[in-house]
Write a protein that holds these residues in place. Structure first.
Motif: not given
Lengths: 431, 220, 572
Positions: C451-458, C497-500
């Motif tokens: 989840a961290f990587w999704l948030i960070f990249i997003g 989208f990735f961030n959400a």
């Protein structure tokens, strides 16, 4: 895709340079610090749980703290200074500038020039001559708007109830978008206009072509000066009445009742008409009532006050511009009909016999001809209308104005129907 | 279970027992907290003072003239009333410290009545303004000759004195509550925190008026 | 209840009689005066608002996919960005870290049983809810809705569309909320601010009076210091909102010209008042996040925090400077050149303490034994994101440059980097770090890192393009835009989208782990120092079974330099 908008003003390169310097500095510091962090993360990653308590108990280092307090301090002082200098330059008004009055409302811009020329509404265009400093004086009728022209790198809020200014010197001919950047409701995002930078010649033609039948601004102002009773308190000759005299007012420094000094510029004068007590000149009573007038009336009074200060020679006469060959654009299509007419009467040599200023040459002057009633050599009379003009060009000797000679050749076949229409329009404009 | 989770009310004259803090510390904490709260109150009013200063500077003449429409005698009387009530509030704290709950009741009741008198006088002032037309909604107020500068002055006058009157009301409520506790002999030299806090608040109400009075009534 | 009543297992887990299950029933939660339960009440309410505000953001970004999108009407777009701003700022991130993690941890970190005024703490929560309720009323145009029910509705339904800054005269002249929207919203801001004042006041008194024996000021955790600085701002800045409200009402009801130029007022005065409160509020949001990062990095690097006093003084310094920078939001409003230069200079004053913090965090990692659990990853991401937030902040502080960047997407990107990249990432990092203490469970570590990587990249894909949009001159709050801006907007929407999904996943992971995980968290899963790790997980009602005494420094990780044969003598 362009990252940076076009550079269309003198300030743009200064702006872009500081922007670039800051970008490089920021990128350097970010990469350096994050780089060091990632290096530490990799170099000192935990390999086994036995490492846990073998780390050195380092609490800090005074020398390092001093260094990394000092470096950012020096850097930011330098940048802050640079930013302040850039802002000063952005808002420094050249004494030789043209002034445009900007009004705004939900959701449109209006640009008014001192000649009375106006452009407003959804397709409002701010036309300015290239390489000539422009000063915009902004206000709003309802809520706060903000005029933003990315290409010239400046922006200023238009605040209801006061007059703010911005200035720039366009350097490149072309069209650039103008945005509203202060949120103002439903149509905020479509409250756009265009900045059109043109050559000085084109500008002169454009700005002097005034559609409305109001006279020049200053004349309206002069009328209001007596009608509204400004003359009861403000003299024109420098004598002191209830309020300060208008003589020499424009551009002078005024000391206010609170001791501060302001320059009586456009914004100050416009504000003083609407909110007389806001900035009261020292030594005068707060006696003036607030005036709520139409936009053009405010500007009329302002022009009149300027005229009182500078004399009447401001602004060139329409005719002289129309006739100056060098100032007229090459392409006929760009011109208004009467401008084409003006060019024709010159090219065909009409002006050799027909003056434009009312003086008597071989033939009657064009000035004031349109619509007038003429007495002919056969004692009949007739009005100078379309029919008469057309007849006079095709068959000059059919009816000759009393006191003139039948000297004019026929131009049948030399002028097209459209060209004659253009000349008619020109004559109309010379009323 | 419950008795360890929540604090208990102490007996007659004894401080309440808290699970998380000892009584002496609780006294100091409460007083410190009250001072912080008073600081926010002063900030609240200082914003109004700032607004007043700005417009007084902008519309100096009108404000001077408008100030003459206020009745400085009634304002002055109110000042004296509040000063006196502050005095009795201070005495009430002293009475609590010497275990005299009846003294607290008496002195706070005087302060309370003073507060009431203040509001009554304020009411007369407001209604006089209304009769003269210096009140929103009156004919004079809505007419063109009543300039925006005047509206500004009177608007700020009503906002500032109105907010102050609201504080007087709240202060009277606090006094009433402490009077109620004192009648039940709740206070002693060991425990008089509520008396002191109520008195502090009442002093603040007084203090703000001391600033409002010359600012609004005496600037001409 | 004595120590015998608590059965703590050998790892420090407290299964029975902990604060979560010592009392049961809805009433025991809603009227609790236990700071830990109040923290969880805040957390629940805030996550709800975060999700609603986030949904608004998703709709906004979907709408901005194309330059002439028909997804939303311009009015609806304006309503949504107002909703997004109001919810995220006033209801989510301003109370944010102090109300949740501050409430939970402050007494634990200083060895106290509760905050100084537990009842006041509960009261703060209830007026927070009241403020939220008033806020929703203000947003939703209740006057119209009521008249609609009565059948006498005039015009159309118009929720609040002023943006979260409520600039006059737009906000006082728009038909939104049947003309009362802004006043109700300001009232909500005042009630919420009152809640902030009381929380801040409570924290200040708690820190002054309830520290455990031996815990002197300069042994306090950096997180506590940052809460202290935050509380001071809350107490000093919030009263201004109250007065602004009062003046707005005076203008509307009494017809007094305060802000409305037609009545002789000055709209710029409103901006001064608004930013005098709302700028310090930015530091209320982000200072506690600084504190959290200052806690995480030492734990996972096994190193004392580098330059403790520099970190502490920079927090206090930022709080102090925050009061004299407000007008940097108003460079284009036509202030005098001198004021502009003054506020520009003071704004740069914020940059220095912030830079000092970053340097000290990074230096803490030097010669550490770094492990990369989710909180540490968030902390490192924070440093990166905050570098970008800080350096772009320099662009905006620079007077000449801000004339251009003001009210463009550059500002939008900048404050999302500070607030989302700073405060929200800090909050999520803190929630992960103290999750075992709060719940007595352990979260799924792999999912947390994913989840961290999704948030960070997003996050970066969403907001980096917005800097470019800003440089190109795209103004903010635009429902439609010129086609040139489309590519960057599309990239931004993809990133959203990735961030959400990342945030949803991270929160779901925490929630589901709490409910379903069988893993009992020990008292001190990270072998960290610091008082809160001495309390059992989850702590009992009174936090500590025996009053803790501070013997070892909170950051005394590793071995003394002398023991390692190194030259000693360096100190913070």
């Amino acid at each position: 895709m362009k990252i940076v908008p076009e550079k269309a003003s003198t300030i743009a390169s200064d702006f872009d340079f500081l922007n670039l310097v800051l970008f490089i500095a920021s990128a350097f510091f970010t990469v350096a610090i994050v780089g060091v962090m990632l290096y530490f993360a990799f170099r000192y990653r935990r390999r086994s749980n036995e490492d846990l308590d073998k780390t050195p108990r380092i609490y800090g280092n005074h020398i390092l703290e001093i260094i990394w307090t000092a470096i950012p301090t020096v850097v930011v002082i330098f940048i802050a200074w640079w930013g302040i200098v850039l802002r000063e330059k952005m808002f420094a008004v050249d004494s030789d500038h043209i002034t445009v009055f900007v009004n705004s409302w939900k959701w449109a811009w209006e640009f008014r020039y001192e000649t009375g020329k106006k452009s407003s509404g959804k397709d409002a265009v701010l036309v300015v001559p290239v390489n000539k400093p422009v000063k915009l004086i902004l206000t709003s009728k309802d809520v706060i708007h903000s005029l933003f022209i990315p290409a010239v790198r400046v922006k200023q809020d238009a605040v209801p109830g006061s007059y703010k200014y911005m200035t720039f010197t366009p350097t490149r001919i072309g069209e650039y978008p103008i945005f509203c950047t202060e949120y103002c409701g439903t149509q905020h995002s479509t409250m756009m206009a265009k900045l059109r930078v043109v050559s000085q010649e084109e500008f002169d033609v454009w700005v002097n072509y005034v559609e409305t039948d109001e006279g020049p601004s200053a004349e309206l102002g002069k009328k209001l000066y007596s009608e509204l009773g400004c003359n009861a308190c403000h003299s024109l000759d420098g004598s002191r009445l209830v309020g300060p005299s208008f003589k020499g007012l424009y551009g002078s420094e005024r000391e206010l009742s609170d001791g501060s000094i302001v320059v009586a510029d456009d914004a100050y004068i416009l504000e003083s008409i609407q909110y007389p007590l806001k900035k009261l000149v020292a030594g005068y009573p707060p006696a003036m009532p607030a005036y709520s007038l139409k936009d053009e009336e405010y500007l009329g009074l302002l022009s009149f006050i300027k005229e009182v200060t500078f004399g009447k020679d401001q602004g060139e006469e329409l005719v002289s511009i129309l006739l100056d060959e060098d100032k007229v654009p090459e392409d006929d299509a760009l011109l208004q009909p009467e401008q084409r007419g003006a060019r024709l009467v010159q090219q065909k040599g009409c002006v050799a016999c027909h003056s434009l200023d009312g003086s008597q040459l071989v033939g009657p002057s064009f000035k004031g001809a349109w619509g007038s009633t003429r007495e002919f050599t056969d004692d009949s009379t007739g009005k100078v209308d379309e029919e008469y003009v057309r007849e006079s060009i095709y068959e000059p000797n059919k009816r000759i104005v009393k006191g003139y000679l039948p000297a004019m050749p026929s131009y049948q076949g030399q002028l097209s129907e459209e060209q004659i229409n253009d000349i008619i329009e020109f004559l109309k404009s010379l009323k | 279970m419950a008795e360890s989770v929540y604090s208990k009310v102490g007996g007659r004259g004894a401080p309440p027992v808290y699970h998380h803090i000892d009584p002496i510390n609780a006294y100091h904490a409460a007083k410190f907290g009250m001072w912080l709260f008073l600081a926010t109150e002063i900030l609240l009013f200082s914003v109004l003072f700032t607004a007043f200063a700005i417009y007084n500077w902008a519309y100096f003449e009108s404000f001077q003239h408008a100030a003459t429409k206020l009745d400085w005698k009634l304002g002055g009387l109110n000042t004296l009333i509040l000063l006196f009530s502050s005095c009795t509030a201070a005495i009430a704290v002293y009475k609590a410290q010497i275990n005299d709950n009846q003294g607290v009741v008496k002195n706070f009741t005087v302060s309370f009545i003073c507060g009431l008198a203040f509001l009554v006088i304020k009411y007369f002032e407001y209604s006089a303004k209304y009769r003269h037309g210096y009140f929103p909604g009156t004919e004079l107020w809505n007419s063109a000759e009543f300039s925006t500068q005047y509206k500004n002055y009177f608007g700020l006058y009503y906002v500032m004195t109105g907010l102050h009157a609201l504080h007087v009301l709240i202060g009277m409520g606090v006094l009433l509550w402490v009077i109620f506790l004192a009648r039940r002999e709740r206070f002693s030299e060991k425990y008089y925190t509520p008396v002191e806090l109520a008195a502090l608040y009442w002093h603040l109400v007084d203090l703000i008026w001391i600033f409002l009075f010359p600012l609004l009534y005496l600037i001409d | 209840m004595g120590a015998a009543d608590y059965q703590v297992d050998e790892k420090g887990h407290l299964e029975k009689n902990n604060y979560l299950n010592c009392e049961k029933g809805l009433k025991s939660w809603l009227f609790t005066i236990d700071h830990k339960r109040i923290a969880l009440l805040y957390l629940g309410a805030m996550i709800l608002f975060f999700l609603v505000g986030g949904l608004a953001a998703v709709l906004i970004r979907l709408h901005l996919w194309s330059s002439d999108s028909k997804l939303l009407s311009p009015d609806m777009y304006n309503v949504l960005f107002t909703l997004h701003g109001v919810l995220m700022i006033f209801l989510f991130i301003v109370p944010g870290i102090p109300a949740v993690l501050g409430n939970f941890l402050l007494p634990l970190m200083i060895g106290a049983k509760d905050v100084a005024f537990p009842r006041l703490n509960l009261f703060s929560f209830w007026i927070y809810l009241l403020g939220a309720l008033i806020g929703f009323i203000g947003l939703l145009d209740p006057v119209w809705l009521v008249s609609k029910i009565k059948g006498s509705a005039i015009g159309t339904w118009m929720p609040l569309d002023t943006g979260w800054t409520f600039y006059t005269p737009y906000s006082t002249s728009t038909g939104a909320g049947s003309g009362w929207g802004t006043i109700i919203m300001t009232f909500a801001a005042f009630v919420l601010g009152f809640s902030s004042i009381l929380t801040g006041l409570n924290f200040i008194v708690t820190i002054h009076r309830l520290r455990a024996p031996g815990l002197t000021w300069f042994k306090l955790p950096v997180f506590v210091w940052s809460l202290y600085a935050t509380s001071i701002i809350q107490v000093l800045a919030t009263p201004v909102v109250g007065i602004t409200l009062l003046l707005l009402i005076a203008e509307k009801v009494l017809g007094v010209g305060i802000f409305d130029p037609e009545k002789g007022g000055d709209p710029i005065l409103y901006q001064h008042f608004f930013w005098f409160y709302s700028h310090p509020v930015v530091y209320i949001m982000v200072l506690p996040a600084f504190g959290i990062i200052g806690e995480i990095i030492p734990i996972f690097s096994r190193k004392p925090i580098f330059g403790y006093s520099a970190v502490v003084f920079s927090s206090v310094g930022i709080a102090a400077v925050s009061f004299i920078v407000w007008a940097h939001h108003m460079y284009t409003a036509g202030m005098s050149p001198f004021s502009q230069a003054f506020f520009s200079a003071t704004t740069f004053g914020v940059a220095i303490p912030t830079a000092i913090k970053v340097f000290n965090w990074v230096s803490t990692m030097y010669k550490g034994a770094i492990s990369f659990e989710a909180p540490m990853l968030y902390a490192m991401a924070f440093v990166f994101l905050f570098m970008i937030a800080g350096t772009t902040g320099i662009f905006l502080a620079t007077l000449g440059l801000d004339i251009f960047y003001h009210d463009t997407y550059f500002v939008v990107a900048h404050f999302h980097y500070t607030i989302q990249g700073g405060a929200v990432i800090g909050l999520i990092a803190g929630l992960h770090l103290w999750f075992p203490k709060i719940t007595g469970k352990m979260y799924n570590k792999k999912l947390a890192i994913f989840a961290f990587w999704l948030i960070f990249i997003g996050f970066n894909v969403t907001f980096l393009p917005q800097f470019i949009l800003g440089v190109q001159g795209m103004p903010r709050r635009y429902a439609f835009y010129i086609p040139e801006f489309e590519p960057m907007h599309r990239l931004s929407t993809i990133g959203m989208f990735f961030n959400a999904i990342g945030y949803t996943l991270a929160l779901l992971n925490l929630a589901l782990s709490w409910v379903f995980s069988k893993e009992k968290a020990p008292a001190n899963p990270y072998k960290a120092l610091g008082l809160e790790w001495q309390a059992p997980s989850p702590p009992p009602h009174d936090n500590f079974i025996n009053t803790p005494i501070v013997t070892v420094g909170r950051y005394d990780y590793g071995k003394p330099l002398e023991d390692l044969g190194l030259k000693g003598g360096v100190s913070g």
